[in-house]
Design an enzyme around this catalytic site. Sequence first.
Site, PDB file in Angstrom:
ATOM      1  N   ASP A 106      57.808 -13.603  14.623  1.00  0.00           N
ATOM      2  CA  ASP A 106      56.827 -12.832  15.066  1.00  0.00           C
ATOM      3  C   ASP A 106      57.754 -11.561  15.798  1.00  0.00           C
ATOM      4  O   ASP A 106      58.942 -11.233  15.702  1.00  0.00           O
ATOM      5  CB  ASP A 106      56.286 -13.645  16.463  1.00  0.00           C
ATOM      6  CG  ASP A 106      57.437 -13.894  17.365  1.00  0.00           C
ATOM      7  OD1 ASP A 106      58.600 -13.525  17.401  1.00  0.00           O
ATOM      8  OD2 ASP A 106      57.085 -14.722  18.562  1.00  0.00           O
ATOM      9  N   SER A 107      56.965 -10.619  16.505  1.00  0.00           N
ATOM     10  CA  SER A 107      57.635  -9.355  16.721  1.00  0.00           C
ATOM     11  C   SER A 107      58.017  -9.362  18.251  1.00  0.00           C
ATOM     12  O   SER A 107      58.522  -8.198  18.511  1.00  0.00           O
ATOM     13  CB  SER A 107      56.529  -8.097  16.562  1.00  0.00           C
ATOM     14  OG  SER A 107      55.345  -8.546  17.532  1.00  0.00           O
ATOM     15  N   GLY A 164      55.992  -9.121  20.613  1.00  0.00           N
ATOM     16  CA  GLY A 164      54.960  -8.762  21.303  1.00  0.00           C
ATOM     17  C   GLY A 164      54.315  -9.503  22.197  1.00  0.00           C
ATOM     18  O   GLY A 164      53.937  -9.280  23.430  1.00  0.00           O
ATOM     19  N   PHE A 165      54.273 -10.989  21.832  1.00  0.00           N
ATOM     20  CA  PHE A 165      53.814 -12.061  22.709  1.00  0.00           C
ATOM     21  C   PHE A 165      54.515 -12.269  23.998  1.00  0.00           C
ATOM     22  O   PHE A 165      54.242 -12.190  25.091  1.00  0.00           O
ATOM     23  CB  PHE A 165      53.574 -13.155  21.937  1.00  0.00           C
ATOM     24  CG  PHE A 165      52.862 -14.558  22.878  1.00  0.00           C
ATOM     25  CD1 PHE A 165      51.571 -14.359  22.983  1.00  0.00           C
ATOM     26  CD2 PHE A 165      53.649 -15.297  23.772  1.00  0.00           C
ATOM     27  CE1 PHE A 165      50.911 -15.307  23.665  1.00  0.00           C
ATOM     28  CE2 PHE A 165      53.070 -16.131  24.316  1.00  0.00           C
ATOM     29  CZ  PHE A 165      51.757 -16.193  24.383  1.00  0.00           C
ATOM     30  N   GLN A 190      44.260  -6.802  18.067  1.00  0.00           N
ATOM     31  CA  GLN A 190      44.158  -7.202  19.364  1.00  0.00           C
ATOM     32  C   GLN A 190      42.644  -6.791  19.828  1.00  0.00           C
ATOM     33  O   GLN A 190      41.866  -6.432  18.815  1.00  0.00           O
ATOM     34  CB  GLN A 190      45.148  -6.539  20.176  1.00  0.00           C
ATOM     35  CG  GLN A 190      46.552  -6.864  20.073  1.00  0.00           C
ATOM     36  CD  GLN A 190      46.666  -8.541  20.496  1.00  0.00           C
ATOM     37  OE1 GLN A 190      45.798  -8.993  21.278  1.00  0.00           O
ATOM     38  NE2 GLN A 190      47.866  -8.847  20.417  1.00  0.00           N
ATOM     39  N   ASP A 210      50.592 -20.855  13.513  1.00  0.00           N
ATOM     40  CA  ASP A 210      51.983 -21.296  13.947  1.00  0.00           C
ATOM     41  C   ASP A 210      51.790 -21.459  15.512  1.00  0.00           C
ATOM     42  O   ASP A 210      50.784 -20.909  16.242  1.00  0.00           O
ATOM     43  CB  ASP A 210      52.767 -19.949  13.837  1.00  0.00           C
ATOM     44  CG  ASP A 210      52.593 -19.129  15.127  1.00  0.00           C
ATOM     45  OD1 ASP A 210      53.420 -19.434  15.905  1.00  0.00           O
ATOM     46  OD2 ASP A 210      51.859 -17.965  14.879  1.00  0.00           O
ATOM     47  N   CYS A 242      50.046 -44.719   9.009  1.00  0.00           N
ATOM     48  CA  CYS A 242      50.950 -43.599   9.084  1.00  0.00           C
ATOM     49  C   CYS A 242      52.177 -43.876   7.948  1.00  0.00           C
ATOM     50  O   CYS A 242      52.756 -44.857   8.074  1.00  0.00           O
ATOM     51  CB  CYS A 242      51.191 -42.993  10.171  1.00  0.00           C
ATOM     52  SG  CYS A 242      52.317 -41.443   9.948  1.00  0.00           S
ATOM     53  N   CYS A 276      54.660 -41.894   7.768  1.00  0.00           N
ATOM     54  CA  CYS A 276      56.039 -41.049   8.060  1.00  0.00           C
ATOM     55  C   CYS A 276      57.181 -42.141   8.406  1.00  0.00           C
ATOM     56  O   CYS A 276      56.887 -43.301   8.768  1.00  0.00           O
ATOM     57  CB  CYS A 276      55.790 -40.224   9.196  1.00  0.00           C
ATOM     58  SG  CYS A 276      55.911 -41.051  10.877  1.00  0.00           S
ATOM     59  N   CYS A 284      56.847 -44.213  11.602  1.00  0.00           N
ATOM     60  CA  CYS A 284      55.841 -45.147  11.716  1.00  0.00           C
ATOM     61  C   CYS A 284      56.198 -46.391  10.858  1.00  0.00           C
ATOM     62  O   CYS A 284      55.589 -47.637  11.232  1.00  0.00           O
ATOM     63  CB  CYS A 284      54.286 -44.584  11.488  1.00  0.00           C
ATOM     64  SG  CYS A 284      53.832 -43.417  12.815  1.00  0.00           S
ATOM     65  N   HIS A 329      56.917 -37.490  13.337  1.00  0.00           N
ATOM     66  CA  HIS A 329      55.493 -38.100  13.198  1.00  0.00           C
ATOM     67  C   HIS A 329      54.176 -37.054  13.442  1.00  0.00           C
ATOM     68  O   HIS A 329      53.597 -36.752  12.605  1.00  0.00           O
ATOM     69  CB  HIS A 329      55.114 -39.166  14.155  1.00  0.00           C
ATOM     70  CG  HIS A 329      53.728 -39.483  14.270  1.00  0.00           C
ATOM     71  ND1 HIS A 329      53.126 -40.163  13.597  1.00  0.00           N
ATOM     72  CD2 HIS A 329      52.640 -39.010  15.071  1.00  0.00           C
ATOM     73  CE1 HIS A 329      51.714 -40.577  13.535  1.00  0.00           C
ATOM     74  NE2 HIS A 329      51.523 -39.594  14.515  1.00  0.00           N
TER      75      HIS A 329
HETATM   76 ZN    ZN Z   1      54.112 -41.410  11.619  1.00  0.00          ZN
END
Ligand code: ZN
Length: 409
Positions: free
Chosen positions: A96-97, A99-100, A233, A312, A357, A359, A362, A388
Site C-alpha cells: 500500500d502507499s 496513505g491510510f 476517494q 486485503d 475442515c 486444514c 483442524c 485455520h
Molecule cells: Zn481448520
Amino acid sequence: MQNRPITFSIKTRSTKSHARVGTIETPHGVIQTPAFIPVGTKATVKGITPEMVKDLGADSMLANTYHLYLQPGDEIIKAHGGLGKFMNYDGPTWTDSGGFQAFSLGVALGKNITKFTSSARPGYDEISLKGSGHKVESENALLPAKVDEDGVMFRSIIDGSAHYFTPKKSIEIQQNIGADIIFAFDECTSPHEPVEYQKRSLDRTHRWALESLKTHVENTEAFSKQALFGIIQGGRHEDLRKESAKFISELSYNGIEFDGFGIGGSFAKEDMITAVHWVNSILPENKPRHLLGIGEPSDIIKGVMEGCDTFDCVMPTRNARTGTVFVNDSADTFSYVNLNLKNAKYKDDLGPIEWGCECYTCKRYTRAYMNHLYKAGEMLAGTLATIHNLHFMAKFMEKVRGEIVAGNL
Ligand SMILES: [Zn+2]
C-alpha cells in the site's frame, strides 16, 4: 500501450450481479480473482512462514510501506532484491502507499474511526493503529500525522522521529521495496469530515495521483517491473466518488494510465457498498479493482457482487491471534460465524475448530487444546488459528469463484 508487468483477464461474468472471475498474471505467478490477500504488515504474516501462506492457498501477500520504511528501511529490502527475496516468498506481492496511515495516525487518531466507522459522531479515547499493535491514548496525545497540500508529516510510532511523505517519496519507497503491485499515494478521509473538506482532500488526492504516476513512469526500470494502481476517494458523496472514479480512470502521464484501481476510504458500514457501486459504475471493466482494507467474508461477498476483484485486510489473521476464528455453521454456502476460542465453554470441547475442515490445525487439534493455548499465553495458539483462518479465507474465495462460474452469485 506499453508492455505492462501484469495482465488481467476476465474469464466469467455473472449474469446476476457485477461479479466476475478472472486472473491477474504477475511476474511472480497468477492471482485467481476474486482473491483475498493476507496482510504481512512488516513483511511477515505474523506467526506463520511465507511458505505456509502459499500452502494455505493465498495467491499473494500485501505489506505496508509505512511500516517497512520506518523499520527496517526500504534500502535494505532493495539490497535483498526486493520484498519477495527479503521475506523468502516467491509469489506475487503488493504494497500500500502509506496513505491510510496518514489517516489513522492523523485525523482519525483518538476518534475511534478506523476502516469502518460507526454512523454516530465519534468522541472517544483510544484507537488502535492499523497493523501496528500500538494503542495511543487520545485527545492530548500529539497527532503523529499531519496532512498539507504537498504531503503528510508522519511522526514515527517507533521513536517519534519526523518524516515527510510526498507522492514522489511514497512511490520511490515502494520502488525500493519492489512489490509487483503498488499504489498511488492518497489521503483517506473520515466520513465525518464536512463536504468542503472532502472536496479539498479529493483535489489533493487527484494531484497526488498524477505525481505518483509521473514518478513511476519516469523510473523506466521500476515501471517495467511494477504495476501501479490509482486510488479512488470521495467519502460518502455520490458526486465526489463518481468524479474521482472518472478522474483516476482517465488520468494519464505521457499517454500511460494506471494499471488498476484501489477503492479507498473509511466507511460507515452501511455506506461501503453504495460507494463501491457508484465507483464501479464508472471504472473501466478491463482493469482490476481492489477494495482496500476489507476482509470480513460477508463484506467481501458484497464487494464481489459489485465487481471488485481483490481484497486485503489484517482482520482474519489479527482475529486469529486474539482467539477469534471463522467457522462454517450451516449448509448455506457462505454462512459462517465468528467463534471465540477463549470462551470457557470450549475448555472441555473435544471437537476440532470446524468439523470437516481440512486444514492442518483442524485435523490435529481440539477446541479444548486451543482454549488451553490461549489461556496459557502460548505462541502456538496464534499460529494454529492463523492457519485455520487463512485456510478458511482461501476456501471461501474458492467457493465465491465457483458460485460465480455456476451462475449462482
Ligand atoms: Zn481448520
